[in-house]
Design an enzyme around this catalytic site. Structure first.
Site, PDB file in Angstrom:
ATOM      1  N   CYS A 155       0.798  -1.231   0.000  1.00 31.22           N
ATOM      2  CA  CYS A 155       0.000   0.000   0.000  1.00 31.22           C
ATOM      3  C   CYS A 155       0.831   1.281   0.000  1.00 31.22           C
ATOM      4  CB  CYS A 155      -0.941  -0.001   1.204  1.00 31.22           C
ATOM      5  SG  CYS A 155      -1.906  -1.510   1.326  1.00 31.22           S
ATOM      6  N   HIS A 282      -3.957   7.623   6.411  1.00 32.31           N
ATOM      7  CA  HIS A 282      -4.023   6.300   5.770  1.00 32.31           C
ATOM      8  C   HIS A 282      -5.424   5.730   5.992  1.00 32.31           C
ATOM      9  CE1 HIS A 282      -2.521   2.728   3.917  1.00 32.31           C
ATOM     10  NE2 HIS A 282      -2.713   1.980   4.987  1.00 32.31           N
ATOM     11  N   HIS A 316      -9.758   1.496  -0.667  1.00 33.96           N
ATOM     12  CA  HIS A 316      -8.315   1.353  -0.501  1.00 33.96           C
ATOM     13  C   HIS A 316      -7.762   0.856  -1.833  1.00 33.96           C
ATOM     14  CE1 HIS A 316      -4.407   0.735   0.880  1.00 33.96           C
ATOM     15  NE2 HIS A 316      -4.631   0.154   2.044  1.00 33.96           N
TER      16      HIS A 316
END
Length: 392
Positions: A155, A282, A316
């Site tokens: 990520c 995040h 995400h």
């Protein structure tokens, strides 16, 4: 040395292009829709519904949805890339791309066809799903002939790509860098995160008392990064990284690695903690990540800058998340407003209170403005990007 994010192309579940994505972002629109890819349960994903650009025939061995997402974003900034090629020469324009899924969806379809028919489809090429293909695709599509490589650190992949771009410029190895990332939806990652009990069966609600996991999305975001502002004068002020290796999937609850990346990024940017006006969190919506991140932000930023997580809107986007969320910060600077935090408005009393941005397009303070974007990946692989108004 000044480094400019001089132009931006992007596509995600909110739309394609700066205008479409910006309008949906600041309006607080959600782009999460039901998905039945996990056997026996529902989840939500954030799929791109905009029309995607076709690939040139010369790049057909790399044809995939991931490639089309990348080309769709790159097409939006083709004139600025062409200017850089003419100004500096193709061999002085580099490429750094981040991804984690590449063309895995095409591999899934090929395996299914093999099981059903006994042969792979004629259109299938293994290079479609090779993780390193994204930089080759970008270079082939744009004509960039400088250094080209792909990063895959889960990520944080495309956030690290921006850090690598700045280092290439600072070292004099390139005069412009096409940097960003792309990731496309596939069953492998949706089911993989479901196996980790990290996928929410409802639209994700980062930092809520009701948070129960992530929703996976897809996107592409690419910047032209230069030493001079060929178009826009937004600066890439600094990038910080750390690797705490606490656990393969869970964050270090102390937040030591996240804090180290934040401090490194601000040191590189020559900024103080209280200079920060907005943080793109995040904010995955998982219990452990949100607890760690909120504690770190509350501990470091006593002046309570505006914060929000974009994952309640675009999901995400994994390897593309770093560049995508820096892109949303870039739009925030262009529009002079903070992206809203989209959730269920149910704070978790166990978490420190943050100054979550609201839906009313809050204006950021007067120039110069400093924005942070957090990317915290598997294995404690952390990256933080600092961008802001030009200081020239």
């Amino acid at each position: 040395m000044a480094t400019y994010l001089t132009d931006l192309g992007l596509v995600n579940a909110l739309g394609a292009g700066q205008k479409a994505v910006g309008q949906a972002l600041f309006a607080g629109q959600r782009a999460l829709t039901p998905c039945d890819w996990v056997p026996g349960r529902q989840t939500y994903t954030a799929a791109v519904t905009a029309d995607l650009a076709p690939l040139p025939d010369a790049l057909s061995p790399l044809r995939s949805r991931n490639a089309q997402l990348a080309v769709t974003a790159l097409t939006q900034i083709s004139s600025t890339i062409e200017l850089a090629l003419e100004r500096y020469g193709a061999e002085r324009v580099a490429v750094v791309a981040g991804t984690s899924t590449s063309g895995i969806a095409e591999g899934e379809a090929a395996i299914k066809a093999l099981q059903q028919t006994g042969r792979l489809p004629a259109s299938y090429d293994y290079r479609q799903q090779e993780i390193g293909n994204l930089s080759a695709l970008v270079a082939g599509f744009t004509g960039a002939a400088g250094p080209a490589y792909t990063l895959s650190t889960a990520c944080s992949s495309s956030a690290h790509a921006l850090g690598s771009a700045k280092r290439l410029l600072d070292a004099g190895l390139a005069d412009a860098v096409i940097a960003g990332g792309a990731d496309s939806l596939c069953r492998l990652t949706v089911n993989g995160f479901a196996a980790l009990d990290s996928v929410s069966v409802e639209p994700c609600v980062p930092f809520s008392v009701n948070r129960a996991g992530i929703n996976i999305g897809e996107s592409a975001a690419f910047f032209l990064v230069t030493r001079e502002p060929l178009l826009h004068d937004i600066e890439l002020l600094g990038v910080g990284a750390s690797s705490d290796a606490h656990h393969i999937s869970a964050p270090d609850p102390s937040g030591a690695g996240a804090e180290a990346a934040i401090r490194a990024a601000l040191a590189a940017a020559q900024c103080r903690l209280d200079d920060v006006d907005y943080i793109n969190l995040h904010g995955t919506g998982t219990p452990l990540n949100d607890a760690m991140e909120s504690a770190v932000v509350a501990r470091l930023f006593g002046h309570q800058p505006f914060c929000s997580s974009s994952k309640g809107q675009v999901g995400h986007t994994l390897g593309a998340a770093g560049a995508t969320e820096v892109a949303l910060c870039w739009l925030a600077l262009i529009e002079s407003c903070a992206p809203p935090h989209v959730w269920d408005n149910s704070p978790d009393p166990a978490l420190p209170e943050l100054q979550l941005a609201q839906h009313n397009s809050l204006l950021l303070p007067a120039s110069p403005r400093v924005l942070l974007s957090h990317s915290f990946a598997f294995g404690g692989n952390n990256a933080v990007v600092v961008l802001g108004d030009s200081r020239a």
